[in-house]
Write a protein that holds these residues in place. Structure first.
Motif, mmCIF file in Angstrom:
data_model
loop_
_atom_site.group_PDB
_atom_site.id
_atom_site.type_symbol
_atom_site.label_atom_id
_atom_site.label_comp_id
_atom_site.label_asym_id
_atom_site.label_seq_id
_atom_site.Cartn_x
_atom_site.Cartn_y
_atom_site.Cartn_z
ATOM 1 N N ALA A 1 0.802 -1.117 -0.020
ATOM 2 C CA ALA A 1 0.051 0.274 0.085
ATOM 3 C C ALA A 1 0.441 0.886 0.419
ATOM 4 O O ALA A 1 0.193 2.211 -0.614
ATOM 5 N N PHE A 2 2.094 1.243 0.856
ATOM 6 C CA PHE A 2 3.257 2.031 0.477
ATOM 7 C C PHE A 2 3.901 2.235 -0.979
ATOM 8 O O PHE A 2 3.606 3.589 -1.081
ATOM 9 N N ALA A 3 3.668 1.315 -1.082
ATOM 10 C CA ALA A 3 4.605 1.670 -2.708
ATOM 11 C C ALA A 3 3.824 2.474 -3.565
ATOM 12 O O ALA A 3 3.517 2.960 -4.357
ATOM 13 N N SER A 4 2.414 2.230 -3.429
ATOM 14 C CA SER A 4 1.565 2.729 -4.265
ATOM 15 C C SER A 4 1.353 4.270 -3.920
ATOM 16 O O SER A 4 0.760 5.336 -5.044
ATOM 17 N N ARG A 5 1.117 4.265 -3.433
ATOM 18 C CA ARG A 5 1.084 5.795 -2.047
ATOM 19 C C ARG A 5 2.237 6.110 -3.018
ATOM 20 O O ARG A 5 1.869 7.746 -3.505
ATOM 21 N N LEU A 6 3.207 5.646 -2.954
ATOM 22 C CA LEU A 6 4.017 6.320 -3.167
ATOM 23 C C LEU A 6 4.998 6.543 -4.784
ATOM 24 O O LEU A 6 4.837 7.937 -5.504
ATOM 25 N N LYS A 7 4.255 5.825 -5.703
ATOM 26 C CA LYS A 7 3.724 5.761 -6.704
ATOM 27 C C LYS A 7 2.914 7.062 -7.851
ATOM 28 O O LYS A 7 3.452 7.874 -8.233
ATOM 29 N N SER B 1 6.519 16.931 -10.511
ATOM 30 C CA SER B 1 7.185 17.568 -11.266
ATOM 31 C C SER B 1 8.682 16.743 -11.701
ATOM 32 O O SER B 1 8.005 17.941 -13.578
ATOM 33 N N LYS B 2 9.296 16.377 -11.357
ATOM 34 C CA LYS B 2 10.287 16.099 -12.042
ATOM 35 C C LYS B 2 9.962 13.987 -11.570
ATOM 36 O O LYS B 2 8.941 13.947 -11.037
ATOM 37 N N LYS B 3 9.335 13.946 -13.113
ATOM 38 C CA LYS B 3 8.844 12.659 -13.242
ATOM 39 C C LYS B 3 10.124 11.248 -13.188
ATOM 40 O O LYS B 3 11.080 11.171 -13.708
ATOM 41 N N ILE B 4 9.539 10.728 -12.147
ATOM 42 C CA ILE B 4 10.633 9.635 -11.271
ATOM 43 C C ILE B 4 9.876 7.855 -11.970
ATOM 44 O O ILE B 4 8.689 8.391 -11.728
ATOM 45 N N GLU B 5 11.074 7.344 -12.950
ATOM 46 C CA GLU B 5 10.466 6.398 -13.238
ATOM 47 C C GLU B 5 11.170 5.200 -12.943
ATOM 48 O O GLU B 5 10.872 3.474 -13.063
ATOM 49 N N THR B 6 11.882 5.133 -12.263
ATOM 50 C CA THR B 6 13.196 4.337 -11.891
ATOM 51 C C THR B 6 13.435 4.118 -10.667
ATOM 52 O O THR B 6 13.843 5.294 -9.746
ATOM 53 N N ALA B 7 14.006 3.904 -10.356
ATOM 54 C CA ALA B 7 14.654 3.500 -8.324
ATOM 55 C C ALA B 7 15.779 4.426 -8.380
ATOM 56 O O ALA B 7 16.245 4.812 -7.768
ATOM 57 N N THR B 8 16.825 4.129 -9.393
ATOM 58 C CA THR B 8 17.312 5.274 -9.600
ATOM 59 C C THR B 8 17.332 6.100 -9.501
ATOM 60 O O THR B 8 18.088 7.168 -9.219
ATOM 61 N N ALA C 1 15.448 2.027 -2.832
ATOM 62 C CA ALA C 1 14.672 3.198 -3.447
ATOM 63 C C ALA C 1 13.686 1.882 -4.392
ATOM 64 O O ALA C 1 12.681 1.926 -3.994
ATOM 65 N N GLY C 2 14.306 0.616 -4.984
ATOM 66 C CA GLY C 2 13.581 -0.226 -5.768
ATOM 67 C C GLY C 2 12.226 -1.446 -4.370
ATOM 68 O O GLY C 2 11.453 -1.805 -5.189
#
Length: 140
Positions: free
Chosen positions: A10-16, A23-30, A49-50
């Protein structure tokens, strides 16, 4: 009763969800670890992060606070999905005059909301908060 794994997912879903509206699109764990490390005195690895993004781990409270501040969400919402905390207005944001004067329909809705039990009011407030977050993510 939710398990710890359910809570991490559930946390992962909220984080995503919060990352989608940033404003800065984050798509990877890096990318997440790089942006997080720019804002924190306690750096994280891309592996950590992953794990956050996949629901295998949940960050410590201080890291959740850093994420929440960066992503402009409440730490309570990010950590638990609790939406009864009011979001902070953006710096310099001012409400338009028409937002201050409720319409007759809004006043009736407020009367009806006040007649609900505390629990049901919190549910309604949670739904409204979720819709407002969704609206910010999925702009037409």
């Amino acid at each position: 009763m939710p398990t710890e794994l359910d809570e991490k997912k559930a946390f992962a879903s909220r984080l995503k969800q919060a990352l989608k509206r940033s404003s800065k699109k984050i798509e990877t764990a890096t990318e997440l670890s790089t942006q997080f490390n720019l804002r924190s005195n306690e750096p994280i690895t891309p592996q950590a992060a992953g794990k956050w993004l996949t629901g295998m781990a949940r960050p410590t409270i201080d890291k959740i606070n850093t994420l929440a501040d960066w992503l402009d969400v409440s730490p309570e919402w990010l950590r638990f999905g609790v939406t009864d905390m009011k979001r902070r207005p953006a710096k310099g944001a001012k409400l338009p005059d028409d937002a201050i004067q409720p319409t007759a329909e809004e006043l009736e809705m407020l009367r009806r909301l006040r007649r609900l039990s505390e629990y049901r009011r919190q549910l309604v407030e949670g739904v409204i908060e979720q819709f407002s977050l969704d609206g910010e993510i999925w702009k037409d």
